[in-house]
Write a protein that holds these residues in place. Structure first.
Motif, mmCIF file in Angstrom:
data_model
loop_
_atom_site.group_PDB
_atom_site.id
_atom_site.type_symbol
_atom_site.label_atom_id
_atom_site.label_comp_id
_atom_site.label_asym_id
_atom_site.label_seq_id
_atom_site.Cartn_x
_atom_site.Cartn_y
_atom_site.Cartn_z
ATOM 1 N N VAL B 105 63.153 79.041 -7.755
ATOM 2 C CA VAL B 105 62.668 79.436 -9.087
ATOM 3 C C VAL B 105 62.127 78.224 -9.844
ATOM 4 C CG1 VAL B 105 63.398 80.301 -11.349
ATOM 5 C CG2 VAL B 105 64.121 81.487 -9.279
ATOM 6 N N SER B 106 62.864 77.100 -9.806
ATOM 7 C CA SER B 106 62.394 75.917 -10.548
ATOM 8 C C SER B 106 61.080 75.398 -9.961
ATOM 9 C CB SER B 106 63.460 74.820 -10.572
ATOM 10 O OG SER B 106 63.813 74.433 -9.261
ATOM 11 N N GLY B 107 60.942 75.484 -8.637
ATOM 12 C CA GLY B 107 59.683 75.061 -8.014
ATOM 13 C C GLY B 107 58.529 75.939 -8.465
ATOM 14 N N TYR B 108 58.785 77.232 -8.492
ATOM 15 C CA TYR B 108 57.777 78.183 -8.966
ATOM 16 C C TYR B 108 57.372 77.853 -10.404
ATOM 17 C CZ TYR B 108 56.340 82.575 -11.201
ATOM 18 O OH TYR B 108 55.694 83.509 -11.965
ATOM 19 N N LEU B 109 58.369 77.487 -11.218
ATOM 20 C CA LEU B 109 58.088 77.213 -12.639
ATOM 21 C C LEU B 109 57.268 75.935 -12.838
ATOM 22 C CD1 LEU B 109 61.467 78.243 -14.317
ATOM 23 C CD2 LEU B 109 59.286 79.454 -14.388
ATOM 24 N N ILE B 110 57.332 74.997 -11.885
ATOM 25 C CA ILE B 110 56.480 73.801 -11.989
ATOM 26 C C ILE B 110 55.026 74.227 -11.818
ATOM 27 C CG2 ILE B 110 55.889 71.545 -11.006
ATOM 28 C CD1 ILE B 110 58.660 71.471 -9.706
ATOM 29 N N SER B 111 54.776 74.917 -10.717
ATOM 30 C CA SER B 111 53.393 75.237 -10.333
ATOM 31 C C SER B 111 52.728 76.225 -11.268
ATOM 32 C CB SER B 111 53.376 75.820 -8.924
ATOM 33 O OG SER B 111 53.764 74.842 -8.008
ATOM 34 N N THR B 112 53.519 77.071 -11.898
ATOM 35 C CA THR B 112 52.920 78.146 -12.683
ATOM 36 C C THR B 112 52.980 77.885 -14.183
ATOM 37 O OG1 THR B 112 55.032 79.297 -12.637
ATOM 38 C CG2 THR B 112 53.440 79.907 -10.947
ATOM 39 N N ALA B 113 53.356 76.635 -14.563
ATOM 40 C CA ALA B 113 53.537 76.334 -15.989
ATOM 41 C C ALA B 113 52.244 76.470 -16.785
ATOM 42 C CB ALA B 113 54.121 74.929 -16.153
ATOM 43 N N ASP B 114 51.110 76.405 -16.116
ATOM 44 C CA ASP B 114 49.841 76.522 -16.845
ATOM 45 C C ASP B 114 49.232 77.911 -16.703
ATOM 46 O OD1 ASP B 114 49.071 76.490 -14.232
ATOM 47 O OD2 ASP B 114 48.094 74.536 -14.312
ATOM 48 N N GLY B 115 50.007 78.851 -16.180
ATOM 49 C CA GLY B 115 49.501 80.214 -16.070
ATOM 50 C C GLY B 115 48.768 80.479 -14.764
ATOM 51 N N ARG B 116 48.607 79.447 -13.931
ATOM 52 C CA ARG B 116 47.978 79.670 -12.633
ATOM 53 C C ARG B 116 48.994 80.277 -11.673
ATOM 54 N NH1 ARG B 116 45.381 75.177 -14.399
ATOM 55 N NH2 ARG B 116 43.138 75.000 -13.997
ATOM 56 N N GLY B 117 48.579 81.247 -10.904
ATOM 57 C CA GLY B 117 49.472 81.840 -9.920
ATOM 58 C C GLY B 117 49.744 80.883 -8.778
ATOM 59 N N LEU B 118 50.729 81.253 -7.945
ATOM 60 C CA LEU B 118 51.099 80.377 -6.833
ATOM 61 C C LEU B 118 50.572 80.992 -5.535
ATOM 62 C CD1 LEU B 118 54.601 78.759 -6.543
ATOM 63 C CD2 LEU B 118 53.256 79.340 -4.541
ATOM 64 N N GLU B 119 49.713 80.256 -4.850
ATOM 65 C CA GLU B 119 49.120 80.730 -3.603
ATOM 66 C C GLU B 119 50.087 80.492 -2.450
ATOM 67 O OE1 GLU B 119 46.327 82.147 -2.594
ATOM 68 O OE2 GLU B 119 45.316 82.275 -4.546
ATOM 69 N N VAL B 120 50.403 81.528 -1.708
ATOM 70 C CA VAL B 120 51.260 81.388 -0.538
ATOM 71 C C VAL B 120 50.373 81.469 0.700
ATOM 72 C CG1 VAL B 120 53.236 82.315 0.714
ATOM 73 C CG2 VAL B 120 53.188 82.406 -1.786
ATOM 74 N N PHE B 121 50.118 80.309 1.308
ATOM 75 C CA PHE B 121 49.281 80.206 2.527
ATOM 76 C C PHE B 121 47.941 80.933 2.415
ATOM 77 C CE2 PHE B 121 53.410 79.446 4.822
ATOM 78 C CZ PHE B 121 53.071 78.195 5.285
ATOM 79 N N ASN B 122 47.426 81.069 1.210
ATOM 80 C CA ASN B 122 46.194 81.836 1.002
ATOM 81 C C ASN B 122 46.306 83.270 1.523
ATOM 82 O OD1 ASN B 122 45.031 79.481 -0.052
ATOM 83 N ND2 ASN B 122 44.428 78.808 2.000
ATOM 84 N N TRP B 123 47.550 83.747 1.699
ATOM 85 C CA TRP B 123 47.776 85.139 2.118
ATOM 86 C C TRP B 123 47.837 86.033 0.896
ATOM 87 C CZ3 TRP B 123 52.609 83.957 5.608
ATOM 88 C CH2 TRP B 123 52.187 83.279 6.758
ATOM 89 N N PHE B 124 48.637 85.554 -0.063
ATOM 90 C CA PHE B 124 48.781 86.334 -1.295
ATOM 91 C C PHE B 124 49.140 85.366 -2.420
ATOM 92 C CE2 PHE B 124 52.871 86.132 0.807
ATOM 93 C CZ PHE B 124 53.791 85.926 -0.218
ATOM 94 N N GLN B 125 49.051 85.871 -3.630
ATOM 95 C CA GLN B 125 49.336 85.015 -4.773
ATOM 96 C C GLN B 125 50.478 85.610 -5.591
ATOM 97 O OE1 GLN B 125 46.874 84.805 -8.375
ATOM 98 N NE2 GLN B 125 46.294 82.752 -7.745
#
Lengths: 188, 178
Positions: B105-125
């Motif tokens: 969860v904390s890792g997710y919160l780093i990457s998404t702090a600016d509202g950008r979604g998190l890309e998982v292997f370009n499979w899904f976001q």
């Protein structure tokens, strides 16, 4: 920080009662501190500091008596990309957790004619104090529609990362950062 | 064979357990390494991308693991184990699970702090929740790092305990997971 600014403002007022004192309108968002640095030498990256405060005294008829003091919360760096912001604020660059405040205090301001001003002062950034020169221009001044009085300036300066002990990790194209400054003061 | 019995972990639990173990240590290593990469390194962009993608998949696997645990149950503690050993191991297992989830969860919160979604292997976001707190990327980053070190410390302790049971007590604690 607020207390210190308040004390500085009071000091300025007592020293220079004739020149008008202004508070930078950060509350209304009519001021911004922007930076611009080349990315790989292929494009320009823009960012800004969202949280800062400051005040100045200014009288068009006596520009050399003008003074300005600005304090910037370095953790408010915003380049519209959270991971980059984290990186820039971290130990590789400005170390905002250690040096949370950057300040600019003018030492002398001179009138260059045609609304141009040369603002010399000390910038404390990343724990390093360095004399810098801001080339400024007065944009305009006068009554605002809500019973107040305002004056605004724009300014630019170039900072070398090395001068502030900020490591040049971004490559040879990215060793200097251009600052693009805009302030509007509300007369007190 | 697939379901856990009272005396043995089933195949599903075993595979998940060891997959999670290998993934966590790999993510930890990559996490430390990628933080030191210079801007011009070939891996500067790809390493964090893989780290994040694998991290999210690990989180999903852990959700499945918890669901499986409720479905398949757990072996009973060995009778030779002291009460304090049973309590301590339960507490450790609970903490290990909680730490993994908190780190994801904390890792997710780093990457998404600016509202950008998190890309998982370009499979899904995974969509972003946006900025929930001020300086979210910094605070989440600190938490992510501290918890990761805590997790690794606890996992080493967990492994040391298993080895102790195997080598010194010569009981079946470790064998049940092999």
């Amino acid at each position: 920080m607020k207390k210190r600014l308040l004390a500085a403002a009071t000091l300025l007022m007592s020293l220079n009662a004739s020149a008008a004192d202004y508070v930078i309108d950060t509350r209304g968002g009519h001021a911004s501190i922007n930076f611009k640095i080349p990315h790989l030498g292929y494009s320009m990256l823009l960012g800004r500091f969202n949280d800062f405060s400051g005040n100045f005294s200014y009288d068009a008829s006596n520009v050399s008596a003008a003074k300005i003091e600005v304090s910037i919360n370095t953790t408010s760096l915003d380049s519209n990309h959270a991971e980059r912001d984290k990186h820039l604020k971290g130990g590789d660059f400005i170390e905002a957790n250690k040096f949370g405040e950057a300040t600019f205090t003018s030492t002398s301001i001179s009138d260059k004619g045609n609304g141009k001003l040369e603002v010399k002062g000390d910038l404390i950034l990343h724990g390093v104090t360095k004399a810098i020169v801001i080339d400024a221009v007065k944009v305009g001044e006068g009554d605002d529609p809500w019973g107040g009085y305002r004056v605004g300036f724009s300014g630019t300066t170039v900072l070398k990362l090395k001068d502030f002990n900020i490591p040049e990790r971004l490559g040879p194209a990215s060793t200097e950062v251009e600052m693009d400054l805009h302030i509007e003061g509300i007369r007190q | 064979m697939y379901i856990n019995s009272d005396s043995q972990f089933g195949r599903v639990s075993k595979v998940i357990h060891w997959l999670v173990a290998v993934t966590i240590f790999s993510l930890f290593g990559v996490g430390l390494w990628m933080g030191e990469l210079t801007y011009y390194d070939d891996w500067y962009q790809t390493a964090p991308h893989y780290h994040k993608s694998v991290g999210i998949l690990l989180g999903l696997l852990m959700v499945i693991r918890v669901m499986w645990m409720f479905r398949a149950g757990k072996p009973k503690p060995l009778v030779s184990h002291q009460a304090w050993e049973v309590t301590l191991s339960k507490l450790t297992h609970l903490l290990l699970y909680l730490l993994v989830f908190a780190i994801v969860v904390s890792g997710y919160l780093i990457s998404t702090a600016d509202g950008r979604g998190l890309e998982v292997f370009n499979w899904f976001q995974i969509p972003a929740l946006g900025s929930l707190i001020e300086n979210q990327e910094d605070i989440a980053g600190e938490i992510h790092e501290i918890l990761a070190f805590t997790l690794i410390g606890l996992a080493v302790l967990h492994a040391a305990a298993a080895i102790k049971h195997h080598v010194i007590d010569k009981d079946s604690t470790l064998r049940r997971m092999l």
